[in-house]
Design a protein around this motif. Structure first.
Motif, PDB file in Angstrom:
ATOM      1  N   GLN A   1       0.820  -1.216   0.000  1.00 24.67           N
ATOM      2  CA  GLN A   1       0.000   0.000   0.000  1.00 24.67           C
ATOM      3  C   GLN A   1       0.849   1.260   0.000  1.00 24.67           C
ATOM      4  O   GLN A   1       0.596   2.190  -0.751  1.00 24.67           O
ATOM      5  CB  GLN A   1      -0.879   0.028   1.265  1.00 24.67           C
TER       6      GLN A   1
ATOM      7  N   GLY B   1       3.942   6.499  -5.006  1.00 25.72           N
ATOM      8  CA  GLY B   1       3.660   6.882  -6.386  1.00 25.72           C
ATOM      9  C   GLY B   1       2.843   8.159  -6.484  1.00 25.72           C
ATOM     10  O   GLY B   1       3.156   9.053  -7.265  1.00 25.72           O
ATOM     11  N   GLY B   2       1.806   8.255  -5.673  1.00 28.77           N
ATOM     12  CA  GLY B   2       0.924   9.420  -5.707  1.00 28.77           C
ATOM     13  C   GLY B   2       1.579  10.713  -5.265  1.00 28.77           C
ATOM     14  O   GLY B   2       1.220  11.793  -5.743  1.00 28.77           O
TER      15      GLY B   2
ATOM     16  N   GLN C   1      -5.676   7.499   7.451  1.00 27.53           N
ATOM     17  CA  GLN C   1      -6.081   7.145   6.095  1.00 27.53           C
ATOM     18  C   GLN C   1      -5.167   6.030   5.591  1.00 27.53           C
ATOM     19  O   GLN C   1      -3.947   6.134   5.710  1.00 27.53           O
ATOM     20  CB  GLN C   1      -5.965   8.385   5.207  1.00 27.53           C
ATOM     21  N   THR C   2      -5.752   4.994   5.021  1.00 30.19           N
ATOM     22  CA  THR C   2      -4.927   3.893   4.524  1.00 30.19           C
ATOM     23  C   THR C   2      -4.199   4.259   3.241  1.00 30.19           C
ATOM     24  O   THR C   2      -2.992   4.071   3.123  1.00 30.19           O
ATOM     25  CB  THR C   2      -5.765   2.619   4.273  1.00 30.19           C
ATOM     26  N   VAL C   3      -4.941   4.761   2.267  1.00 29.54           N
ATOM     27  CA  VAL C   3      -4.386   5.154   0.971  1.00 29.54           C
ATOM     28  C   VAL C   3      -5.001   6.494   0.568  1.00 29.54           C
ATOM     29  O   VAL C   3      -6.018   6.904   1.115  1.00 29.54           O
ATOM     30  CB  VAL C   3      -4.647   4.077  -0.115  1.00 29.54           C
ATOM     31  N   PRO C   4      -4.400   7.203  -0.391  1.00 26.50           N
ATOM     32  CA  PRO C   4      -4.848   8.560  -0.709  1.00 26.50           C
ATOM     33  C   PRO C   4      -6.329   8.732  -1.047  1.00 26.50           C
ATOM     34  O   PRO C   4      -6.913   9.755  -0.723  1.00 26.50           O
ATOM     35  CB  PRO C   4      -3.974   8.954  -1.900  1.00 26.50           C
ATOM     36  N   ASP C   5      -6.947   7.742  -1.685  1.00 27.82           N
ATOM     37  CA  ASP C   5      -8.349   7.926  -2.070  1.00 27.82           C
ATOM     38  C   ASP C   5      -9.340   7.243  -1.118  1.00 27.82           C
ATOM     39  O   ASP C   5     -10.531   7.191  -1.395  1.00 27.82           O
ATOM     40  CB  ASP C   5      -8.578   7.473  -3.510  1.00 27.82           C
TER      41      ASP C   5
ATOM     42  N   VAL D   1       2.851   1.490  -3.548  1.00 29.49           N
ATOM     43  CA  VAL D   1       2.069   1.723  -4.759  1.00 29.49           C
ATOM     44  C   VAL D   1       1.289   3.030  -4.696  1.00 29.49           C
ATOM     45  O   VAL D   1       1.310   3.822  -5.632  1.00 29.49           O
ATOM     46  CB  VAL D   1       1.097   0.547  -5.016  1.00 29.49           C
ATOM     47  N   ARG D   2       0.605   3.268  -3.594  1.00 28.56           N
ATOM     48  CA  ARG D   2      -0.317   4.399  -3.541  1.00 28.56           C
ATOM     49  C   ARG D   2       0.309   5.696  -3.023  1.00 28.56           C
ATOM     50  O   ARG D   2       0.215   6.725  -3.666  1.00 28.56           O
ATOM     51  CB  ARG D   2      -1.517   4.033  -2.684  1.00 28.56           C
ATOM     52  N   TRP D   3       0.918   5.663  -1.854  1.00 27.88           N
ATOM     53  CA  TRP D   3       1.469   6.894  -1.290  1.00 27.88           C
ATOM     54  C   TRP D   3       2.730   7.341  -2.012  1.00 27.88           C
ATOM     55  O   TRP D   3       2.837   8.492  -2.422  1.00 27.88           O
ATOM     56  CB  TRP D   3       1.762   6.732   0.204  1.00 27.88           C
TER      57      TRP D   3
END
Length: 161
Positions: free
Chosen positions: A16, A23-24, A144-148, A19-21
């Protein structure tokens, strides 16, 4: 020294986060502040293997925060600071680190005597006290777990303790 984001997650580097934080947010450097990992080459190598290609990993104890700030000079805006506990993060912040996007609390395992902040986030009383200290420094704290994913902000959190 201003970095992109602070994050506490008891798993530190995992899918998580990568990939998400990372990369984002366009992260190019990850700093793990952890006394145990910084003194254990085997543990450190596990996190080095988990770090995505092209992202530099720095693992240190909080006592080395001035050295880390020097290493990050000119690159803080693309740096993620990770800890396994809000207590450690409070010390990192006290040492002079600041965050552009605030302080994200990710998954924290359920343990005896914890307070549930979210289905994936449980904190001990001393960890909550550390968050209160961080909040007094006017740093945005959010779970928050991931940005969205759903975001719980301080006003949502303080009702729980």
């Amino acid at each position: 020294m201003k970095v992109k984001m602070f994050r506490t997650d008891d798993r530190l580097i995992h899918g998580q986060v990568m990939v998400r934080w990372v990369g984002g947010l366009g992260i190019k450097k990850i700093v793990i502040f952890d006394e145990e990992i910084s003194k254990d080459p085997m543990l450190a190598s596990i996190f080095e293997l988990a770090c995505p290609q092209g992202v530099e990993l720095i693992i240190e104890g909080v006592a080395a925060s001035a050295d880390v700030q020097a290493k990050l000079e000119g690159h803080g805006e693309r740096t993620l600071v990770l800890t396994r506990s809000p207590i450690t993060m409070a010390k990192v912040i006290e040492s002079g680190f600041e965050s552009e996007t605030g302080y994200n609390i990710g998954p924290m395992s359920n343990k005896p005597d914890t307070t549930k902040l979210a289905p994936f986030c449980y904190l001990l009383a001393d960890e909550i006290e550390a968050l209160k200290e961080v909040h007094q420094r006017e740093i945005e704290i959010f779970v928050q777990t991931v940005p969205d994913a759903e975001k719980l902000v301080w006003s949502d959190l303080e009702k729980l303790f």
